[in-house]
Enzyme design. Sequence first.
Site, PDB file in Angstrom:
ATOM      1  N   SER A  34     -17.080 -16.680  18.282  1.00  0.00           N
ATOM      2  CA  SER A  34     -16.752 -18.089  18.490  1.00  0.00           C
ATOM      3  C   SER A  34     -16.797 -18.370  19.984  1.00  0.00           C
ATOM      4  O   SER A  34     -16.527 -17.469  20.789  1.00  0.00           O
ATOM      5  CB  SER A  34     -15.344 -18.385  17.961  1.00  0.00           C
ATOM      6  N   TYR A  47      -6.465 -16.192  16.955  1.00  0.00           N
ATOM      7  CA  TYR A  47      -7.862 -16.434  16.603  1.00  0.00           C
ATOM      8  C   TYR A  47      -8.768 -15.985  17.754  1.00  0.00           C
ATOM      9  O   TYR A  47      -9.753 -15.276  17.545  1.00  0.00           O
ATOM     10  CB  TYR A  47      -8.076 -17.917  16.294  1.00  0.00           C
ATOM     11  N   ALA A  49      -8.148 -13.857  20.192  1.00  0.00           N
ATOM     12  CA  ALA A  49      -8.120 -12.401  20.353  1.00  0.00           C
ATOM     13  C   ALA A  49      -8.985 -11.723  19.293  1.00  0.00           C
ATOM     14  O   ALA A  49      -9.703 -10.759  19.594  1.00  0.00           O
ATOM     15  CB  ALA A  49      -6.685 -11.891  20.279  1.00  0.00           C
ATOM     16  N   SER A  50      -8.945 -12.226  18.063  1.00  0.00           N
ATOM     17  CA  SER A  50      -9.763 -11.620  17.005  1.00  0.00           C
ATOM     18  C   SER A  50     -11.248 -11.795  17.300  1.00  0.00           C
ATOM     19  O   SER A  50     -12.049 -10.884  17.077  1.00  0.00           O
ATOM     20  CB  SER A  50      -9.408 -12.207  15.644  1.00  0.00           C
ATOM     21  N   LYS A  51     -11.625 -12.958  17.812  1.00  0.00           N
ATOM     22  CA  LYS A  51     -13.037 -13.209  18.118  1.00  0.00           C
ATOM     23  C   LYS A  51     -13.482 -12.452  19.364  1.00  0.00           C
ATOM     24  O   LYS A  51     -14.630 -12.028  19.457  1.00  0.00           O
ATOM     25  CB  LYS A  51     -13.300 -14.715  18.238  1.00  0.00           C
TER      26      LYS A  51
END
Length: 132
Positions: A34, A47, A49-51
């Site tokens: 993203s 979100y 950090a996950s991306k």
Amino acid sequence: KTMNINLKATFLVAQKVLRVMKEKRSGYIINISSTVALGVPATHASYGASKCGVVGLSQALYETAKEFGVKVSTVYPGITDTKMVRDINPPTKPEQWMLPEDISYCVMFLLKSSDRMVVRDLVPWSTGYDKI
């Protein structure tokens, strides 16, 4: 939950398919990150950090897979018209958002690229991105 969906699932799928691709000495892994990974706002920490994790995973996969003829790319979509985005209600107009099919066009572009090249990062911006 966010980490499991965005990062752990990406890791587990890559782990399975890379075994087969290495044996066949070909394949293409395209991960979806993203534009949030390029600058994580405080309001989207998990979100983002996950991306960011997807980006790091893609980089590691690229280094691991290239000697086996396996290509790895990351697509960083901008704001995309999904239920999740509508629920967050970003400060831009929906007509400025990307559509899910815009992301599929990016993936198809990568898949149709020459075997002699790899695009490691593809960042398609939505027209409303500069208004965030």
